[in-house]
Design a protein around this motif. Structure first.
Motif: not given
Length: 102
Positions: A97-98, A18-20, A84-90
């Protein structure tokens, strides 16, 4: 490792992912949704707010990373961190996306 170390690893991945977007948009000077926008997560927050939010996520992620004892010596910690990275990224991808259509 104890069970709560895996929980810390998972949330470390979530906070660091979420930092990114917040930090990148913030230092680029772009408004971007944050929990402080109106409505939260939908409206746009200023660039400085996103820098602060990104740095807060970085700090919490780092603390959880250390507390979770993420290490290449402990494959379970790496897996929990990566999930954790995967879940937050998705989640972020679907949430934002909008963003350009706001």
């Amino acid at each position: 490792m104890k069970w709560y170390h895996y929980i810390a690893c998972f949330f470390a991945g979530m906070f660091l992912a979420n930092t990114v977007p917040h930090f990148i948009h913030g230092v680029s000077g772009d408004p971007f949704p944050s929990p402080f926008s109106n409505p939260p997560g939908k409206g746009l927050s200023s660039a400085p707010i996103n820098v602060y939010w990104g740095l807060f996520n970085l700090l919490v992620g780092y603390i959880l990373f250390r507390a979770g004892k993420v290490s290449n010596q402990r494959i379970g910690s790496i897996i929990a961190f990566a999930i954790g990275i995967l879940v937050m990224s998705v989640m972020l991808a679907y949430t934002f996306q909008d963003k350009m259509h706001v």
